[in-house]
Design a protein around this motif. Structure first.
Motif, PDB file in Angstrom:
ATOM      1  N   LEU A  25       7.152   0.712  12.134  1.00 50.46           N
ATOM      2  CA  LEU A  25       7.825  -1.082  11.760  1.00 50.46           C
ATOM      3  C   LEU A  25       8.198  -1.824  10.770  1.00 50.46           C
ATOM      4  N   PRO A  26       8.849  -2.819  10.529  1.00 51.59           N
ATOM      5  CA  PRO A  26      10.214  -3.257  10.512  1.00 51.59           C
ATOM      6  C   PRO A  26       9.635  -3.636   8.461  1.00 51.59           C
ATOM      7  N   GLY A  27       8.286  -3.636   8.383  1.00 48.67           N
ATOM      8  CA  GLY A  27       7.934  -4.235   6.956  1.00 48.67           C
ATOM      9  C   GLY A  27       7.791  -2.664   6.217  1.00 48.67           C
ATOM     10  N   ALA A  28       8.068  -1.508   6.747  1.00 45.05           N
ATOM     11  CA  ALA A  28       7.829  -0.763   6.101  1.00 45.05           C
ATOM     12  C   ALA A  28       8.592   0.168   5.556  1.00 45.05           C
ATOM     13  N   SER A  29       8.766   0.388   3.962  1.00 50.75           N
ATOM     14  CA  SER A  29       9.916   1.361   3.948  1.00 50.75           C
ATOM     15  C   SER A  29       9.454   2.607   3.807  1.00 50.75           C
ATOM     16  N   ALA A  30      10.830   3.174   3.446  1.00 52.40           N
ATOM     17  CA  ALA A  30      11.160   5.011   3.284  1.00 52.40           C
ATOM     18  C   ALA A  30      10.204   5.127   2.516  1.00 52.40           C
ATOM     19  N   ARG A  31       9.274   5.052   1.447  1.00 59.46           N
ATOM     20  CA  ARG A  31       8.531   4.870   0.535  1.00 59.46           C
ATOM     21  C   ARG A  31       6.854   5.195   1.030  1.00 59.46           C
ATOM     22  N   LEU A  32       6.852   3.699   1.943  1.00 61.39           N
ATOM     23  CA  LEU A  32       5.522   3.849   2.423  1.00 61.39           C
ATOM     24  C   LEU A  32       5.533   5.087   3.506  1.00 61.39           C
ATOM     25  N   ARG A  33       6.135   5.138   4.207  1.00 59.95           N
ATOM     26  CA  ARG A  33       6.122   6.510   4.915  1.00 59.95           C
ATOM     27  C   ARG A  33       5.916   7.544   5.142  1.00 59.95           C
ATOM     28  N   ARG A  34       6.688   7.943   3.826  1.00 61.02           N
ATOM     29  CA  ARG A  34       5.647   9.466   2.645  1.00 61.02           C
ATOM     30  C   ARG A  34       4.531   9.036   2.985  1.00 61.02           C
ATOM     31  N   GLY A  35       4.645   8.323   1.905  1.00 63.25           N
ATOM     32  CA  GLY A  35       3.134   7.717   1.400  1.00 63.25           C
ATOM     33  C   GLY A  35       1.881   7.579   2.367  1.00 63.25           C
ATOM     34  N   ILE A  36       2.586   7.414   3.940  1.00 69.34           N
ATOM     35  CA  ILE A  36       1.727   7.526   5.341  1.00 69.34           C
ATOM     36  C   ILE A  36       1.624   9.076   4.885  1.00 69.34           C
ATOM     37  N   THR A  37       2.383   9.938   5.333  1.00 70.11           N
ATOM     38  CA  THR A  37       2.542  11.780   5.539  1.00 70.11           C
ATOM     39  C   THR A  37       1.185  12.283   4.045  1.00 70.11           C
ATOM     40  N   ARG A  38       2.179  11.305   3.492  1.00 68.75           N
ATOM     41  CA  ARG A  38       1.443  12.251   2.121  1.00 68.75           C
ATOM     42  C   ARG A  38      -0.250  12.138   2.237  1.00 68.75           C
ATOM     43  N   GLU A  39      -0.810  11.096   2.471  1.00 69.01           N
ATOM     44  CA  GLU A  39      -2.487  10.449   2.160  1.00 69.01           C
ATOM     45  C   GLU A  39      -2.681  11.280   4.094  1.00 69.01           C
ATOM     46  N   LEU A  40      -2.278  11.799   5.252  1.00 70.38           N
ATOM     47  CA  LEU A  40      -2.335  12.246   6.105  1.00 70.38           C
ATOM     48  C   LEU A  40      -2.788  13.690   5.553  1.00 70.38           C
ATOM     49  N   ALA A  41      -1.815  14.166   5.339  1.00 69.22           N
ATOM     50  CA  ALA A  41      -2.174  15.762   4.705  1.00 69.22           C
ATOM     51  C   ALA A  41      -3.162  15.752   3.741  1.00 69.22           C
ATOM     52  N   ALA A  42      -3.528  14.939   2.866  1.00 67.46           N
ATOM     53  CA  ALA A  42      -4.600  15.085   1.703  1.00 67.46           C
ATOM     54  C   ALA A  42      -5.900  15.177   2.707  1.00 67.46           C
TER      55      ALA A  42
END
Length: 148
Positions: free
Chosen positions: A127-144
């Protein structure tokens, strides 16, 4: 005086907040959710006794970006945010991201929820307001997640 009677004796925002923090009465929580104080909405969203329908209604409340993002985080973390309430919080987070208000903590809280499908959580990343850091955080949270 019980909490239902206390509704007739609220004088200021502090009275509303204190009642919202302490009551377990769903009728009282529904009534308090109608007030216009964002700090009362926060107290209701943090109250473990708040029913899902009240949480769903709070998902659409708006005040300022900071208050809105705080409210969405509390709603995303609440254990009674399920079904329609979870969908409404997800939709509100999507709108906030698109508007550039950065509800990043709420996004990560949603990604931690095992009852939110991973593809929906990943859908917040582009989404337009998401940052690369947020995308990495989403990936990290899903993996956890358990079984992630």
């Amino acid at each position: 005086m019980d909490d239902l009677e206390a509704l007739d004796h609220l004088h200021d925002g502090g009275d509303y907040r204190r009642l919202a923090e302490r009551t377990a009465n769903p009728v009282v929580l529904r009534e308090l959710a109608r007030c216009g104080y964002p700090f009362v909405w926060h107290a209701i969203a943090a109250n473990p006794a708040t029913p899902g329908d009240v949480l769903a209604g709070l998902a659409d409340r708006r005040h300022t970006p900071w208050n809105d993002n705080r409210l969405l985080l509390l709603l995303a973390e609440h254990p009674a945010t399920v079904g329609e309430a979870l969908d409404r919080v997800y939709d509100a987070v999507t709108r906030q991201l698109a508007a550039g208000h950065r509800p990043y903590a709420a996004v990560l809280a949603l990604a931690r929820r095992p009852d939110l499908p991973g593809d929906r959580a990943r859908g917040l990343g582009p989404l337009p307001g998401a940052s690369a850091r947020l995308r990495r955080g989403i990936t990290r949270e899903l993996a956890a997640r358990p079984g992630g």
